[in-house]
Design an enzyme around this catalytic site. Structure first.
Site, short mmCIF file in Angstrom:
data_model
loop_
_atom_site.label_atom_id
_atom_site.label_comp_id
_atom_site.label_asym_id
_atom_site.label_seq_id
_atom_site.Cartn_x
_atom_site.Cartn_y
_atom_site.Cartn_z
N SER A 218 -24.86 13.87 16.92
CA SER A 218 -25.60 15.49 16.91
C SER A 218 -25.49 15.92 18.11
O SER A 218 -25.11 17.33 18.15
CB SER A 218 -27.07 15.06 16.42
N ASP B 191 -18.62 3.38 10.84
CA ASP B 191 -20.23 3.87 11.05
C ASP B 191 -20.76 3.95 9.70
O ASP B 191 -20.33 4.30 8.70
CB ASP B 191 -20.41 5.31 11.81
N HIS B 192 -21.81 3.11 9.55
CA HIS B 192 -22.75 2.87 8.30
C HIS B 192 -21.68 2.70 6.97
O HIS B 192 -21.77 3.43 6.03
CB HIS B 192 -23.16 4.29 8.10
N ASP C 64 -24.09 -1.28 6.60
CA ASP C 64 -25.64 -0.95 6.50
C ASP C 64 -26.31 -1.49 5.36
O ASP C 64 -26.22 -0.48 4.20
CB ASP C 64 -25.65 0.54 6.84
N GLY D 275 -29.77 13.20 13.25
CA GLY D 275 -29.90 14.55 13.17
C GLY D 275 -30.36 15.15 14.42
O GLY D 275 -30.98 14.52 15.29
P1 13P Z 1 -27.54 11.18 16.22
O1 13P Z 1 -27.79 12.10 14.81
O2 13P Z 1 -29.11 11.10 16.98
O3 13P Z 1 -26.48 11.71 17.14
O4 13P Z 1 -27.20 9.80 15.67
C1 13P Z 1 -25.89 9.49 15.29
C2 13P Z 1 -25.74 7.97 14.73
O5 13P Z 1 -26.69 7.25 14.78
C3 13P Z 1 -24.48 7.61 13.93
O6 13P Z 1 -24.43 6.64 13.24
O1 G3H Z 2 -25.17 8.51 11.14
C1 G3H Z 2 -24.63 9.57 10.77
C2 G3H Z 2 -23.45 9.98 11.59
O2 G3H Z 2 -24.01 11.25 12.41
C3 G3H Z 2 -22.09 10.58 10.92
O3 G3H Z 2 -22.85 11.75 10.20
O4 G3H Z 2 -21.96 11.15 7.85
O5 G3H Z 2 -22.24 13.57 8.43
O6 G3H Z 2 -20.49 12.24 9.01
P1 G3H Z 2 -21.74 12.17 9.14
ZN ZN Z 3 -26.29 6.10 12.52
#
Ligand code: 13P
Ligand code: G3H
Ligand code: ZN
Length: 330
Positions: free
Chosen positions: A278, A93-94, A115, A190
Site C-alpha cells: 500500500s 503472495d497469498h 495462504d 490496505g
Molecule cells: P499492505 O497493504 O500493508 O502494504 O500489506 C501488503 C501485504 O501484506 C501483501 O501481502
Molecule cells: O496482500 C495483498 C497485496 O497488497 C496485493 O494486493 O491482490 O490487490 O494485488 P492485490
Molecule cells: Zn498480505
C-alpha cells in the site's frame, strides 16, 4: 519447467537465517508494472539490500503472469547492470491453491506463499503440507499463515483480527514443513488499518494506533526459536502522501498505518520478511496526482510515471535504510 536457479533468483532460506542473526528484515515489495519494478531494484541496488519481489494473484491477472516472470528475470540482469548483483527472490503472495503454487514454481518462482489461514486448522495443515512437498522437490521455499488479519485479505473480509494462537505454531510448523510463518499480531492489509476511534491523539494532534501485539510475537518466538516469521499488512501509510493525494482531488479517509518504530522493533526479532504494498501505491498515486494537477497540459506518460518512479525509489530506500535495516546486507 523453468527453474528459478536458471534465472539467477534465490530462495529465502539463507536470506532469512542471516536476517534473524543480523536482527533485520527483508523487504517484500509487491509489483504490478515496470515502474514499480525499476524503483524496487534501483532502490535496493543503491542501498545494497536483498529484496523479495512479490506477485499477487491480482498482479498475475493484471500484468500477465508470463510477462511478470520475464520482468523478474530482467530485474536480475538490471541489478547487475546497475553495478551490484543483490539477492532477488520471486515470491507468490497469498497463493490459494496447490495448482497456483505449482504453476508459479514451474515458471521460475523461487518462493511461494500458501495462504490457508481462512480454512479450518486441519485443512490449512493439509493444504500447506501438499505445497511444501511439491515445492521442496524443486528447492523452492514456502510461507504458510496462521491467524487471520482484520480487513480484506484476498476476497475474504474479516471484521476483527484472529490473532495467531502460539500454542498452534509448533504443531503447524513441524507437520507442514514450512520455511516461514506469517502471523497475525494486529497488522492488516490496505491503507485503513485502524479506525480513528481505535487511536489516541498525540501532542501534535496526530492519531496514534494501538501497538502491535508484541506479547504474542514473543510467545511464538519462545515456541519456535529462530524460526522465520513474516508480517503482512505492514505499510505505514505516510501522512504526506495521503495529504498530497487529498490536496490534488483524492478522497482518502481515515488512512492509518503501522508506525515505523514498531516495524523497526519487529525487524529486530524473528520477523525477517515484512510485506509492503500500500505505501508504494500511495507514493505513486500522490506523485501522479500532483504532476497531473500542476501540469494540466502534460500527456506524455513518462512525464508523470517517471516522477512517480522516483518517489517510489525514495520510499523503498527509506524502508531498507531506516525501517527494516536491510540496507548494506546484500
Ligand atoms: P499492505 O497493504 O500493508 O502494504 O500489506 C501488503 C501485504 O501484506 C501483501 O501481502
Ligand atoms: O496482500 C495483498 C497485496 O497488497 C496485493 O494486493 O491482490 O490487490 O494485488 P492485490
Ligand atoms: Zn498480505
Amino acid at each position: 519447467m523453468v527453474s528459478y536457479k536458471e534465472l539467477g533468483l534465490v530462495n529465502t532460506k539463507e536470506l532469512f537465517q542471516k536476517a534473524i542473526e543480523g536482527k533485520y528484515a527483508i523487504p517484500a515489495f509487491n509489483f504490478n508494472n515496470m515502474e514499480q519494478l525499476q524503483a524496487i531494484i534501483s532502490a535496493c541496488v543503491e542501498t545494497k539490500s536483498p529484496v523479495i519481489l512479490q506477485v499477487s494473484s491480482g498482479a498475475r491477472k493484471y500484468a500477465n503472469q508470463t510477462l511478470l516472470r520475464y520482468m523478474a528475470q530482467g530485474a536480475v540482469e538490471y541489478a547487475k547492470e546497475l553495478g551490484y548483483a543483490i539477492p532477488i527472490v520471486l515470491h507468490l503472495d497469498h497463493g490459494d491453491s496447490l495448482e497456483l503454487c505449482k504453476d508459479c514454481i514451474q515458471s521460475g518462482f523461487s518462493s511461494v506463499m500458501i495462504d490457508g489461514s481462512h480454512l479450518p486448522y486441519e485443512e490449512n495443515v493439509a493444504l500447506t503440507k501438499s505445497v511444501v512437498d511439491y515445492a521442496h522437490q524443486h528447492g523452492v521455499t514456502v510461507e504458510g499463515e496462521l491467524g487471520i488479519l482484520a480487513g480484506i485479505e484476498d476476497d475474504v473480509v474479516a471484521e476483527h483480527h484472529t490473532y495467531t494462537e502460539p500454542d498452534e505454531v509448533v504443531d503447524f510448523v513441524t507437520r507442514t514443513g514450512v520455511d516461514s510463518l506469517a502471523i497475525s499480531i494486529g497488522t492488516s492489509h490496505g491503507a485503513n488499518k485502524f479506525t480513528p476511534d481505535q487511536c489516541t491523539v498525540d501532542e501534535n494532534g496526530r492519531l496514534v494506533p494501538p501497538p502491535l501485539r508484541f506479547d504474542i510475537l514473543e510467545e511464538i518466538e519462545k515456541r519456535i526459536p529462530g524460526f522465520p516469521i513474516v508480517l503482512h499488512g505492514s505499510s505505514s501509510v505516510p501522512q504526506e502522501h495521503v495529504d498530497t493525494i487529498n490536496k490534488y482531488g483524492g478522497a482518502l479517509k481515515d488512512s492509518i498505518g503501522i508506525p515505523e518504530e514498531q516495524l523497526r522493533h519487529a525487524a529486530e526479532s524473528a520477523v525477517c520478511k515484512v510485506n509492503i504494498d500500500s505505501d508504494g501505491r500511495l507514493a505513486m498515486t500522490a506523485k501522479i496526482r500532483e504532476v497531473m494537477a500542476t501540469n494540466p497540459a502534460e500527456f506524455d506518460p513518462r512525464k508523470y510515471l517517471g516522477p512517480a518512479r522516483e518517489e517510489l525509489k525514495k520510499l523503498y530506500m527509506h524502508k531498507t535504510k531506516n525501517v527494516l535495516g536491510s540496507a548494506g546486507k546484500a
